[in-house]
Write a protein that holds these residues in place. Structure first.
Motif, PDB file in Angstrom:
ATOM      1  N   GLU A 154     -14.209   1.616   8.299  1.00 21.32           N
ATOM      2  CA  GLU A 154     -12.926   0.991   8.631  1.00 21.32           C
ATOM      3  C   GLU A 154     -11.784   1.360   7.684  1.00 21.32           C
ATOM      4  O   GLU A 154     -10.640   1.072   7.988  1.00 21.32           O
ATOM      5  CB  GLU A 154     -13.077  -0.543   8.683  1.00 21.32           C
TER       6      GLU A 154
ATOM      7  N   PRO B 187       3.218   8.717   4.477  1.00 15.83           N
ATOM      8  CA  PRO B 187       3.556   7.421   5.075  1.00 15.83           C
ATOM      9  C   PRO B 187       2.800   6.311   4.358  1.00 15.83           C
ATOM     10  O   PRO B 187       1.648   6.500   3.962  1.00 15.83           O
ATOM     11  CB  PRO B 187       3.060   7.552   6.527  1.00 15.83           C
TER      12      PRO B 187
ATOM     13  N   GLY C 183      -5.034   7.628   1.048  1.00 15.16           N
ATOM     14  CA  GLY C 183      -4.099   8.162   2.042  1.00 15.16           C
ATOM     15  C   GLY C 183      -2.681   7.682   1.810  1.00 15.16           C
ATOM     16  O   GLY C 183      -1.736   8.215   2.384  1.00 15.16           O
ATOM     17  N   ASN C 184      -2.516   6.672   0.966  1.00 15.77           N
ATOM     18  CA  ASN C 184      -1.197   6.070   0.752  1.00 15.77           C
ATOM     19  C   ASN C 184      -0.525   6.541  -0.538  1.00 15.77           C
ATOM     20  O   ASN C 184       0.498   6.004  -0.939  1.00 15.77           O
ATOM     21  CB  ASN C 184      -1.331   4.539   0.752  1.00 15.77           C
TER      22      ASN C 184
ATOM     23  N   THR D  40      -5.477   3.372  10.102  1.00 10.71           N
ATOM     24  CA  THR D  40      -6.840   3.428   9.553  1.00 10.71           C
ATOM     25  C   THR D  40      -7.890   2.954  10.559  1.00 10.71           C
ATOM     26  O   THR D  40      -9.067   2.937  10.249  1.00 10.71           O
ATOM     27  CB  THR D  40      -6.955   2.529   8.302  1.00 10.71           C
TER      28      THR D  40
ATOM     29  N   ALA E 137     -10.607  -2.906  10.709  1.00  6.82           N
ATOM     30  CA  ALA E 137     -11.549  -3.826  11.351  1.00  6.82           C
ATOM     31  C   ALA E 137     -11.745  -5.001  10.409  1.00  6.82           C
ATOM     32  O   ALA E 137     -11.009  -5.151   9.425  1.00  6.82           O
ATOM     33  CB  ALA E 137     -12.863  -3.107  11.616  1.00  6.82           C
TER      34      ALA E 137
ATOM     35  N   THR F   6      -0.244  -3.928   7.081  1.00  7.48           N
ATOM     36  CA  THR F   6       0.825  -3.806   8.080  1.00  7.48           C
ATOM     37  C   THR F   6       0.264  -3.300   9.413  1.00  7.48           C
ATOM     38  O   THR F   6      -0.818  -2.680   9.460  1.00  7.48           O
ATOM     39  CB  THR F   6       1.886  -2.799   7.602  1.00  7.48           C
TER      40      THR F   6
ATOM     41  N   ASN G 160       1.211  13.898   5.409  1.00  6.86           N
ATOM     42  CA  ASN G 160       0.035  13.553   4.601  1.00  6.86           C
ATOM     43  C   ASN G 160      -0.968  14.695   4.413  1.00  6.86           C
ATOM     44  O   ASN G 160      -2.175  14.543   4.679  1.00  6.86           O
ATOM     45  CB  ASN G 160      -0.680  12.341   5.226  1.00  6.86           C
TER      46      ASN G 160
ATOM     47  N   GLY H  34       2.215   1.869   4.112  1.00  7.00           N
ATOM     48  CA  GLY H  34       2.480   0.471   4.410  1.00  7.00           C
ATOM     49  C   GLY H  34       2.397  -0.316   3.115  1.00  7.00           C
ATOM     50  O   GLY H  34       3.083  -0.002   2.137  1.00  7.00           O
ATOM     51  N   ALA H  35       1.501  -1.334   3.093  1.00  7.56           N
ATOM     52  CA  ALA H  35       1.404  -2.183   1.901  1.00  7.56           C
ATOM     53  C   ALA H  35       0.729  -1.459   0.729  1.00  7.56           C
ATOM     54  O   ALA H  35       0.745  -1.959  -0.393  1.00  7.56           O
ATOM     55  CB  ALA H  35       0.629  -3.452   2.247  1.00  7.56           C
ATOM     56  N   GLY H  36       0.081  -0.333   0.998  1.00  5.90           N
ATOM     57  CA  GLY H  36      -0.630   0.380  -0.068  1.00  5.90           C
ATOM     58  C   GLY H  36      -2.007  -0.195  -0.339  1.00  5.90           C
ATOM     59  O   GLY H  36      -2.617   0.095  -1.371  1.00  5.90           O
ATOM     60  N   SER H  37      -2.544  -0.974   0.604  1.00  5.96           N
ATOM     61  CA  SER H  37      -3.850  -1.607   0.370  1.00  5.96           C
ATOM     62  C   SER H  37      -5.023  -0.742   0.835  1.00  5.96           C
ATOM     63  O   SER H  37      -6.174  -1.134   0.685  1.00  5.96           O
ATOM     64  CB  SER H  37      -3.905  -2.971   1.066  1.00  5.96           C
ATOM     65  N   GLY H  38      -4.733   0.405   1.418  1.00  4.30           N
ATOM     66  CA  GLY H  38      -5.795   1.307   1.864  1.00  4.30           C
ATOM     67  C   GLY H  38      -6.553   1.856   0.661  1.00  4.30           C
ATOM     68  O   GLY H  38      -5.964   2.108  -0.392  1.00  4.30           O
TER      69      GLY H  38
ATOM     70  N   SER I   3      -9.851  -8.548   6.067  1.00  4.50           N
ATOM     71  CA  SER I   3      -9.706  -9.509   4.959  1.00  4.50           C
ATOM     72  C   SER I   3      -8.365  -9.328   4.265  1.00  4.50           C
ATOM     73  O   SER I   3      -7.913 -10.203   3.539  1.00  4.50           O
ATOM     74  CB  SER I   3     -10.814  -9.321   3.926  1.00  4.50           C
ATOM     75  N   SER I   4      -7.757  -8.173   4.461  1.00  5.31           N
ATOM     76  CA  SER I   4      -6.467  -7.873   3.852  1.00  5.31           C
ATOM     77  C   SER I   4      -5.309  -8.261   4.768  1.00  5.31           C
ATOM     78  O   SER I   4      -4.184  -7.798   4.568  1.00  5.31           O
ATOM     79  CB  SER I   4      -6.400  -6.371   3.577  1.00  5.31           C
TER      80      SER I   4
ATOM     81  N   VAL J 125       3.788   5.940  12.672  1.00  3.68           N
ATOM     82  CA  VAL J 125       3.867   4.825  13.615  1.00  3.68           C
ATOM     83  C   VAL J 125       5.051   3.945  13.231  1.00  3.68           C
ATOM     84  O   VAL J 125       5.174   3.524  12.072  1.00  3.68           O
ATOM     85  CB  VAL J 125       2.562   3.992  13.551  1.00  3.68           C
TER      86      VAL J 125
HETATM   87  C1  LIG Z   1      -8.668  -6.890  -0.898  1.00 11.45           C
HETATM   88  C2  LIG Z   1      -8.713  -5.916   0.248  1.00 11.45           C
HETATM   89  C3  LIG Z   1      -9.448  -6.243   1.370  1.00 11.45           C
HETATM   90  C4  LIG Z   1      -9.517  -5.345   2.453  1.00 11.45           C
HETATM   91  N1  LIG Z   1     -10.211  -5.703   3.571  1.00 11.45           N
HETATM   92  C5  LIG Z   1     -10.224  -4.888   4.653  1.00 11.45           C
HETATM   93  C6  LIG Z   1     -10.902  -5.256   5.851  1.00 11.45           C
HETATM   94  O1  LIG Z   1     -11.492  -6.328   5.956  1.00 11.45           O
HETATM   95  N2  LIG Z   1     -10.881  -4.388   6.891  1.00 11.45           N
HETATM   96  C7  LIG Z   1     -10.217  -3.191   6.825  1.00 11.45           C
HETATM   97  O2  LIG Z   1     -10.215  -2.443   7.810  1.00 11.45           O
HETATM   98  N3  LIG Z   1      -9.574  -2.805   5.700  1.00 11.45           N
HETATM   99  C8  LIG Z   1      -9.543  -3.613   4.623  1.00 11.45           C
HETATM  100  N4  LIG Z   1      -8.874  -3.233   3.482  1.00 11.45           N
HETATM  101  C9  LIG Z   1      -8.191  -1.920   3.442  1.00 11.45           C
HETATM  102  C10 LIG Z   1      -6.723  -1.958   3.912  1.00 11.45           C
HETATM  103  O3  LIG Z   1      -6.176  -3.252   3.793  1.00 11.45           O
HETATM  104  C11 LIG Z   1      -6.585  -1.453   5.345  1.00 11.45           C
HETATM  105  O4  LIG Z   1      -6.946  -0.092   5.385  1.00 11.45           O
HETATM  106  C12 LIG Z   1      -5.181  -1.605   5.944  1.00 11.45           C
HETATM  107  O5  LIG Z   1      -5.230  -1.284   7.304  1.00 11.45           O
HETATM  108  C13 LIG Z   1      -4.143  -0.751   5.246  1.00 11.45           C
HETATM  109  O6  LIG Z   1      -2.861  -1.221   5.609  1.00 11.45           O
HETATM  110  P1  LIG Z   1      -1.605  -0.930   4.675  1.00 11.45           P
HETATM  111  O7  LIG Z   1      -0.405  -1.464   5.367  1.00 11.45           O
HETATM  112  O8  LIG Z   1      -1.857  -1.427   3.304  1.00 11.45           O
HETATM  113  O9  LIG Z   1      -1.592   0.662   4.708  1.00 11.45           O
HETATM  114  P2  LIG Z   1      -1.544   1.693   3.493  1.00 11.45           P
HETATM  115  O10 LIG Z   1      -2.612   1.421   2.537  1.00 11.45           O
HETATM  116  O11 LIG Z   1      -0.182   1.771   2.956  1.00 11.45           O
HETATM  117  O12 LIG Z   1      -1.865   3.049   4.266  1.00 11.45           O
HETATM  118  C14 LIG Z   1      -3.157   3.327   4.724  1.00 11.45           C
HETATM  119  C15 LIG Z   1      -3.156   4.640   5.501  1.00 11.45           C
HETATM  120  O13 LIG Z   1      -2.366   4.491   6.664  1.00 11.45           O
HETATM  121  C16 LIG Z   1      -1.254   5.390   6.662  1.00 11.45           C
HETATM  122  N5  LIG Z   1      -0.118   4.636   7.171  1.00 11.45           N
HETATM  123  C17 LIG Z   1       0.357   3.440   6.728  1.00 11.45           C
HETATM  124  N6  LIG Z   1       1.372   3.041   7.502  1.00 11.45           N
HETATM  125  C18 LIG Z   1       1.550   3.999   8.439  1.00 11.45           C
HETATM  126  C19 LIG Z   1       2.438   4.149   9.533  1.00 11.45           C
HETATM  127  N7  LIG Z   1       3.359   3.239   9.824  1.00 11.45           N
HETATM  128  N8  LIG Z   1       2.347   5.269  10.293  1.00 11.45           N
HETATM  129  C20 LIG Z   1       1.407   6.199  10.026  1.00 11.45           C
HETATM  130  N9  LIG Z   1       0.532   6.111   9.009  1.00 11.45           N
HETATM  131  C21 LIG Z   1       0.612   5.012   8.230  1.00 11.45           C
HETATM  132  C22 LIG Z   1      -1.106   5.850   5.234  1.00 11.45           C
HETATM  133  O14 LIG Z   1      -0.558   7.142   5.167  1.00 11.45           O
HETATM  134  C23 LIG Z   1      -2.548   5.803   4.740  1.00 11.45           C
HETATM  135  O15 LIG Z   1      -3.201   6.983   5.110  1.00 11.45           O
HETATM  136  C24 LIG Z   1      -8.825  -4.102   2.378  1.00 11.45           C
HETATM  137  C25 LIG Z   1      -8.085  -3.787   1.234  1.00 11.45           C
HETATM  138  C26 LIG Z   1      -8.022  -4.676   0.181  1.00 11.45           C
HETATM  139  C27 LIG Z   1      -7.214  -4.310  -1.026  1.00 11.45           C
END
Ligand SMILES: Cc1cc2nc3c(=O)[nH]c(=O)nc-3n(C[C@H](O)[C@H](O)[C@H](O)COP(=O)(O)OP(=O)(O)OC[C@H]3O[C@@H](n4cnc5c(N)ncnc54)[C@H](O)[C@@H]3O)c2cc1C
Length: 518
Positions: free
Chosen positions: A427, A54, A64-65, A130, A133, A123, A464, A56-60, A117-118, A221
């Motif tokens: 976090e 799964p 895990g992404n 994750t 926070a 998403t 996953n 989302g934006a791939g910012s994790g 911050s992201s 989710v």
């Molecule tokens: C510049 C930068 C700043 C950041 N700052 C913070 C911060 O301040 N705080 C913080 O907590 N994190 C931060 N992060 C990390 C990241 O943004 C978070 O972890 C965010 O919650 C990931 O969201 P995403 O949509 O990119 O998920 P993804 O990176 O795509 O996925 C993250 C994980 O969640 C799972 N997942 C995604 N969507 C779903 C779904 N719908 N159902 C089930 N599982 C799913 C994926 O399998 C993966 O394991 C930052 C990252 C960057 C690049």
């Protein structure tokens, strides 16, 4: 109906990287258009034993992404957002970002208080997965506290809504012995995104607490019911510089006792990268949200007076604009890292450790020493009020031995966390990177409980695999996106992925990267 499985090599390459260190080319990509398509995809995956990743934006950060199975892009099919301002609730589809949720809530004077911050691209699905926070989590906690319910597609394709207060469900229960074990073994940190939250599950008895933070390993989710909070009327803050790390031991607990809404830390290793930043051993940025301007200003005065014998630099800000100026130094991190020479890469391997508050100074000192010992420059910053710091390792990837040095730094960082009673993720989650560390952190018996949770929700291990529960051949620093051995992908896509990373442009639709530049 099953969504198309996209197997074109360019599409697969476009999804091979997320934030963090890995490049793993998936076998296919699916972009479901709604819950029905997603449920059909999961049923197909169960029937064919195909792993799903799964996404989302791939910012994790911890991988895990990404994965070798079918990446399921959830950023398109779940955009619905419905607000109920009277009851301070919002139902957001998994694709809805933190920014979109808050933009829609602001006119009603409401917001989701944890502020990653992201937020521009993270998403709702990714944040819940994750247990994300942000700076304001020192007062408002991680997102867990703000999730009222999640709609999920389970590993057999069933669609279900799991609500706060609805109990532990039928899949997994704790015995009295396992409750005792959890109480004994879970570290006493203020934040934790390291494995299934059995401590919270034991406390609340709510299945929801197993799903929040489960990183796409138990269910997918599709929607989140968020609880919103009124935006406080006023705020003020300060920047406080200290000439030695030892001061944190007293200063941080004192500032936390004043109930700040954010208490951030910038270490000298970070400040040196920012042009014109004040050069102190450590700089604390503090924000107080209050109901009146007088209360906000008053508590800034209390903070400054209380630390006047320790600080070597004080700047205060008594309104939003002033505070934004003070915090500019924090926001300059990403651009500063983007300006590094192309040979120096920012690799997040020990980037999310969280320790008990009183061990924070010791943790940072230990990280600095390990970086020095291994010859890997680092930039350390983070959430002082939660005892939680991020570390960007910045090796020169053209130097010989950088990989071995990074591996040693990873090992040193883990030893340090375990010694200080910390957790490897405050976090960002465990991902693939930290899966093999959990047994050391919690012990074999808690790890057995984690495996039992996984088996109860995903007996075929299609969701996953390798995340949270380590793969049999767990090798955390293999499959890197950098250096020799990185999986081959077309050059133009590699360049565009690198641009996304440097500019934190994770909101870019990844499928678009597959279209060649004109
Ligand atoms: C510049 C930068 C700043 C950041 N700052 C913070 C911060 O301040 N705080 C913080 O907590 N994190 C931060 N992060 C990390 C990241 O943004 C978070 O972890 C965010 O919650 C990931 O969201 P995403 O949509 O990119 O998920 P993804 O990176 O795509 O996925 C993250 C994980 O969640 C799972 N997942 C995604 N969507 C779903 C779904 N719908 N159902 C089930 N599982 C799913 C994926 O399998 C993966 O394991 C930052 C990252 C960057 C690049």
């Amino acid at each position: 109906m099953l969504p198309n499985l996209l197997t074109d090599a360019r599409i697969r390459a476009a999804y091979a990287e997320g934030a963090g260190i890995y490049r793993i080319v998936p076998s296919a990509v699916a972009i479901p258009r709604d819950v029905d398509e997603l449920a059909a995809l999961v049923r197909w995956a169960a029937a064919t034993r195909t792993p799903l990743v799964p996404r989302g934006a791939g910012s994790g950060m911890p991988g895990g992404n990404v994965g070798s199975g079918v990446v399921v892009d959830l950023t398109r099919g779940f955009p619905q957002l419905a607000l109920d301002p009277e009851r301070r609730l919002a139902r957001a589809g998994a694709s809805v970002t933190w920014a979109a949720l808050n933009d829609a809530s602001r006119p009603y004077g409401l917001r989701l208080p944890p502020d990653p911050s992201s937020g521009a691209f993270a998403t709702s699905g990714g944040m819940v997965a994750t247990n994300a926070a942000g700076p304001r989590s020192v007062r408002y906690g991680s997102v867990r506290r703000w999730v009222e319910a999640v709609e999920v597609v389970e590993a057999d394709g069933t669609v279900r809504t799991v609500r706060r207060g609805a109990g532990s469900g039928e899949r997994f229960a704790l015995t009295a012995d396992s409750r005792r074990l959890i109480a004994e073994r879970f570290p006493r940190t203020r934040k934790n995104s390291s494995g299934y939250a059995l401590d919270r599950f034991a406390e609340s008895g709510d299945e929801l607490d197993l799903l929040v933070g489960s990183e796409g390993t138990l269910a997918i989710v599709t929607a989140v019911h968020w609880r919103l909070d009124p935006i406080p009327a006023d705020l003020a803050g300060a920047a406080l510089g200290f000439s030695d790390l030892g001061a944190l031991g007293e200063a941080v607990p004192f500032l936390v006792s004043l109930n700040p809404s954010a208490l951030e830390l910038l270490d000298a290793s970070f400040l040196r990268l920012i042009p014109n930043a004040p050069l102190h051993a450590v700089l604390l940025l503090i924000e107080f949200e209050r109901e009146t301007a007088a209360a906000a200003r008053g508590v800034v005065g209390d903070a400054v007076r209380g630390l006047k014998h320790q600080v070597v630099h004080v700047e205060t800000a008594l309104d939003r604009a002033g505070l934004d100026r003070l915090w500019e130094v924090r926001r300059l991190a990403s651009p500063a890292l983007a300006r590094l020479p192309t040979t120096q890469r920012s690799l997040q391997v020990i980037e999310d450790g969280c320790v008990p508050l009183e061990r924070l100074g010791e943790y940072i000192a230990g990280l600095r020493a390990a970086a020095e010992r291994r010859g890997v420059p680092v930039a350390i910053f983070g959430h002082a009020g939660d005892g939680h710091v991020h570390v960007n390792a910045l090796p020169d990837t053209t130097s010989s031995g950088w990989r071995a040095a990074l591996e040693r730094l990873f090992a040193d960082g883990t030893d340090l966390l375990v010694r200080l009673g910390g957790v490897p993720a405050g976090e960002h989650g465990v991902g693939r990177l930290r899966a093999g560390l959990l047994e050391r952190v919690y012990g074999a018996e808690v790890m057995a409980l984690f495996r039992a949770v996984k088996h109860a929700y995903d007996p075929l291990s299609i969701l996953n695999p390798g995340v949270i529960i380590p793969a049999a051949d767990w090798t955390p620093l293999a499959a890197l996106k950098v250096g020799e051995g990185a999986a081959p992908i077309p050059d133009d896509i590699a360049t565009r992925l690198r641009d996304i990373e440097r500019n934190a442009a994770w909101g870019t639709p990844k499928a678009a990267l597959a279209t060649p530049n004109p």
